[in-house]
Design a protein around this motif. Structure first.
Motif, PDB file in Angstrom:
ATOM      1  N   THR A 104       0.801  -1.125   0.128  1.00  0.00           N
ATOM      2  CA  THR A 104       0.039   0.091   0.019  1.00  0.00           C
ATOM      3  C   THR A 104       0.977   1.169   0.115  1.00  0.00           C
ATOM      4  OG1 THR A 104      -1.294  -1.144   1.725  1.00  0.00           O
ATOM      5  CG2 THR A 104      -1.876   0.898   1.283  1.00  0.00           C
ATOM      6  N   THR A 105       1.830   1.441   0.876  1.00  0.00           N
ATOM      7  CA  THR A 105       2.652   2.329   1.042  1.00  0.00           C
ATOM      8  C   THR A 105       4.216   2.178   1.155  1.00  0.00           C
ATOM      9  OG1 THR A 105       1.005   3.188   2.422  1.00  0.00           O
ATOM     10  CG2 THR A 105       2.949   4.305   2.606  1.00  0.00           C
ATOM     11  N   VAL A 106       5.192   2.834   0.904  1.00  0.00           N
ATOM     12  CA  VAL A 106       6.330   2.755   1.090  1.00  0.00           C
ATOM     13  C   VAL A 106       6.999   3.723   1.898  1.00  0.00           C
ATOM     14  CG1 VAL A 106       8.820   2.797   0.000  1.00  0.00           C
ATOM     15  CG2 VAL A 106       6.699   1.718  -1.203  1.00  0.00           C
ATOM     16  N   LEU A 107       7.587   3.237   3.165  1.00  0.00           N
ATOM     17  CA  LEU A 107       8.148   3.979   4.205  1.00  0.00           C
ATOM     18  C   LEU A 107       9.725   4.052   3.972  1.00  0.00           C
ATOM     19  CD1 LEU A 107       7.117   5.827   6.765  1.00  0.00           C
ATOM     20  CD2 LEU A 107       7.348   3.407   8.012  1.00  0.00           C
ATOM     21  N   LEU A 108      10.231   5.384   3.993  1.00  0.00           N
ATOM     22  CA  LEU A 108      11.462   5.301   3.694  1.00  0.00           C
ATOM     23  C   LEU A 108      12.366   5.693   5.011  1.00  0.00           C
ATOM     24  CD1 LEU A 108      11.914   7.534   0.493  1.00  0.00           C
ATOM     25  CD2 LEU A 108      11.969   5.216   0.564  1.00  0.00           C
ATOM     26  N   THR A 112      10.204   9.425  10.301  1.00  0.00           N
ATOM     27  CA  THR A 112       9.672  10.233  11.830  1.00  0.00           C
ATOM     28  C   THR A 112       8.272   9.331  12.253  1.00  0.00           C
ATOM     29  OG1 THR A 112       7.952  11.477  10.659  1.00  0.00           O
ATOM     30  CG2 THR A 112      10.270  12.424  11.122  1.00  0.00           C
ATOM     31  N   ARG A 113       7.999   9.631  13.546  1.00  0.00           N
ATOM     32  CA  ARG A 113       6.799   8.930  14.159  1.00  0.00           C
ATOM     33  C   ARG A 113       5.676   9.222  13.148  1.00  0.00           C
ATOM     34  NH1 ARG A 113       5.975   8.058  20.498  1.00  0.00           N
ATOM     35  NH2 ARG A 113       7.768   7.167  20.184  1.00  0.00           N
ATOM     36  N   ASP A 114       5.449  10.594  12.937  1.00  0.00           N
ATOM     37  CA  ASP A 114       4.511  11.115  11.919  1.00  0.00           C
ATOM     38  C   ASP A 114       4.175  10.389  10.581  1.00  0.00           C
ATOM     39  OD1 ASP A 114       3.448  12.635  14.129  1.00  0.00           O
ATOM     40  OD2 ASP A 114       4.086  14.448  12.966  1.00  0.00           O
ATOM     41  N   GLN A 115       5.302   9.973  10.102  1.00  0.00           N
ATOM     42  CA  GLN A 115       5.536   9.365   8.887  1.00  0.00           C
ATOM     43  C   GLN A 115       5.007   7.952   8.960  1.00  0.00           C
ATOM     44  OE1 GLN A 115       9.677  10.384   8.024  1.00  0.00           O
ATOM     45  NE2 GLN A 115       9.131  11.698   6.420  1.00  0.00           N
ATOM     46  N   LEU A 116       5.248   7.379  10.026  1.00  0.00           N
ATOM     47  CA  LEU A 116       5.224   6.117  10.484  1.00  0.00           C
ATOM     48  C   LEU A 116       3.730   6.006  10.571  1.00  0.00           C
ATOM     49  CD1 LEU A 116       5.683   2.971  11.581  1.00  0.00           C
ATOM     50  CD2 LEU A 116       5.944   3.862  13.584  1.00  0.00           C
ATOM     51  N   ARG A 117       3.376   6.895  11.271  1.00  0.00           N
ATOM     52  CA  ARG A 117       1.638   6.758  11.761  1.00  0.00           C
ATOM     53  C   ARG A 117       0.808   6.930  10.246  1.00  0.00           C
ATOM     54  NH1 ARG A 117       0.329  11.552  14.828  1.00  0.00           N
ATOM     55  NH2 ARG A 117      -0.402  12.396  12.644  1.00  0.00           N
ATOM     56  N   GLY A 118       1.276   7.803   9.391  1.00  0.00           N
ATOM     57  CA  GLY A 118       0.712   8.324   8.169  1.00  0.00           C
ATOM     58  C   GLY A 118       0.727   7.006   7.269  1.00  0.00           C
ATOM     59  N   ALA A 119       1.633   6.279   6.988  1.00  0.00           N
ATOM     60  CA  ALA A 119       1.879   5.159   6.357  1.00  0.00           C
ATOM     61  C   ALA A 119       0.655   3.921   6.891  1.00  0.00           C
ATOM     62  CB  ALA A 119       3.326   4.617   6.230  1.00  0.00           C
ATOM     63  N   VAL A 120       0.798   3.747   8.019  1.00  0.00           N
ATOM     64  CA  VAL A 120      -0.124   2.671   8.812  1.00  0.00           C
ATOM     65  C   VAL A 120      -1.452   3.174   8.518  1.00  0.00           C
ATOM     66  CG1 VAL A 120      -0.725   1.904  11.028  1.00  0.00           C
ATOM     67  CG2 VAL A 120       1.646   1.886  10.627  1.00  0.00           C
ATOM     68  N   ASN A 122      -2.666   5.231   6.511  1.00  0.00           N
ATOM     69  CA  ASN A 122      -3.006   4.963   5.059  1.00  0.00           C
ATOM     70  C   ASN A 122      -3.423   3.538   4.522  1.00  0.00           C
ATOM     71  OD1 ASN A 122      -3.585   5.508   2.207  1.00  0.00           O
ATOM     72  ND2 ASN A 122      -1.065   5.211   2.012  1.00  0.00           N
ATOM     73  N   ALA A 123      -2.515   2.752   4.958  1.00  0.00           N
ATOM     74  CA  ALA A 123      -2.740   1.324   4.615  1.00  0.00           C
ATOM     75  C   ALA A 123      -4.006   0.646   5.235  1.00  0.00           C
ATOM     76  CB  ALA A 123      -1.319   0.480   5.364  1.00  0.00           C
ATOM     77  N   LEU A 124      -4.135   0.944   6.431  1.00  0.00           N
ATOM     78  CA  LEU A 124      -5.204   0.395   7.009  1.00  0.00           C
ATOM     79  C   LEU A 124      -6.757   0.896   6.610  1.00  0.00           C
ATOM     80  CD1 LEU A 124      -4.007   0.137  10.796  1.00  0.00           C
ATOM     81  CD2 LEU A 124      -4.529  -1.772   9.232  1.00  0.00           C
ATOM     82  N   VAL A 125      -6.605   2.189   6.173  1.00  0.00           N
ATOM     83  CA  VAL A 125      -7.680   2.528   5.588  1.00  0.00           C
ATOM     84  C   VAL A 125      -8.068   1.994   4.134  1.00  0.00           C
ATOM     85  CG1 VAL A 125      -8.749   4.770   4.495  1.00  0.00           C
ATOM     86  CG2 VAL A 125      -7.739   4.896   6.546  1.00  0.00           C
ATOM     87  N   THR A 126      -7.060   2.042   3.544  1.00  0.00           N
ATOM     88  CA  THR A 126      -7.086   1.415   2.095  1.00  0.00           C
ATOM     89  C   THR A 126      -7.634  -0.019   2.158  1.00  0.00           C
ATOM     90  OG1 THR A 126      -5.067   2.747   1.319  1.00  0.00           O
ATOM     91  CG2 THR A 126      -5.938   0.742  -0.042  1.00  0.00           C
TER      92      THR A 126
END
Length: 128
Positions: A104-108, A112-120, A122-126
Motif C-alpha cells: 500500500t505504502t512505502v516508508l523510507l 519520523t513517528r508522524d510518517q510511520l503513523r501516516g503510512a500505517v 493509509n494502509a489500514l484505511v485502504t
C-alpha cells in the motif's frame, strides 16, 4: 461499515534491525495498536501462520529472504493483509515494484513517528 476499534488492529514489524522494530512498536503502541516484531523473513511467515494480523511493516532487505518474496508468501497465508514496505533504498525501481506487487505504502528510512503513523493509517484505511 462499522469502524474497527484501533485496539483490535494488530501489526507485525518484519525487520532485522531491532532498533526499527522498537521504533515502530513505541510509535504505534502509543496510538493503541498491538505490535509484534520478527527479525527475519522466515520469522514473519512463522508468525503469520500462528496468528492473524491486519498489517505487516516489512523491510525490503531481510537477512534470509527478500521482502518481496516474504510478501508473496505472506499473501498466500493471509490474503487480506495490508503491507507497508520499509526501505533505506528509496529508488523509484524499488518503489514502483513494491506498488505493483501490492504494497500500500512505502516508508523510507529514516522515518519520523508522524510518517510511520501516516503510512500505517493509509494502509489500514485502504484495506478497509
Amino acid at each position: 461499515g462499522v469502524v474497527a476499534v484501533r485496539e483490535q488492529r494488530k501489526i507485525l514489524v518484519g525487520d532485522d534491525a531491532g532498533l526499527i522494530i522498537t521504533q515502530c512498536a513505541e510509535g504505534l503502541q502509543a496510538l493503541g495498536y498491538t505490535v509484534s516484531g520478527a527479525e527475519s523473513g522466515e520469522r514473519v511467515l512463522e508468525r503469520l501462520r500462528e496468528e492473524s494480523f491486519d498489517l505487516v511493516l516489512l523491510d525490503y532487505r531481510l537477512p534470509d529472504i527478500d521482502g518481496f518474496e516474504v510478501f508473496t508468501r505472506a499473501r498466500a497465508l493471509q490474503p487480506d493483509l495490508a503491507f507497508v514496505l520499509i526501505t533505506g533504498y528509496g529508488t523509484t525501481d524499488v518503489i514502483d515494484d513494491a506498488t505493483e506487487l501490492g504494497f500500500t505504502t512505502v516508508l523510507l528510512k529514516p522515518f519520523t513517528r508522524d510518517q510511520l503513523r501516516g503510512a500505517v493509517e493509509n494502509a489500514l484505511v485502504t484495506k478497509g
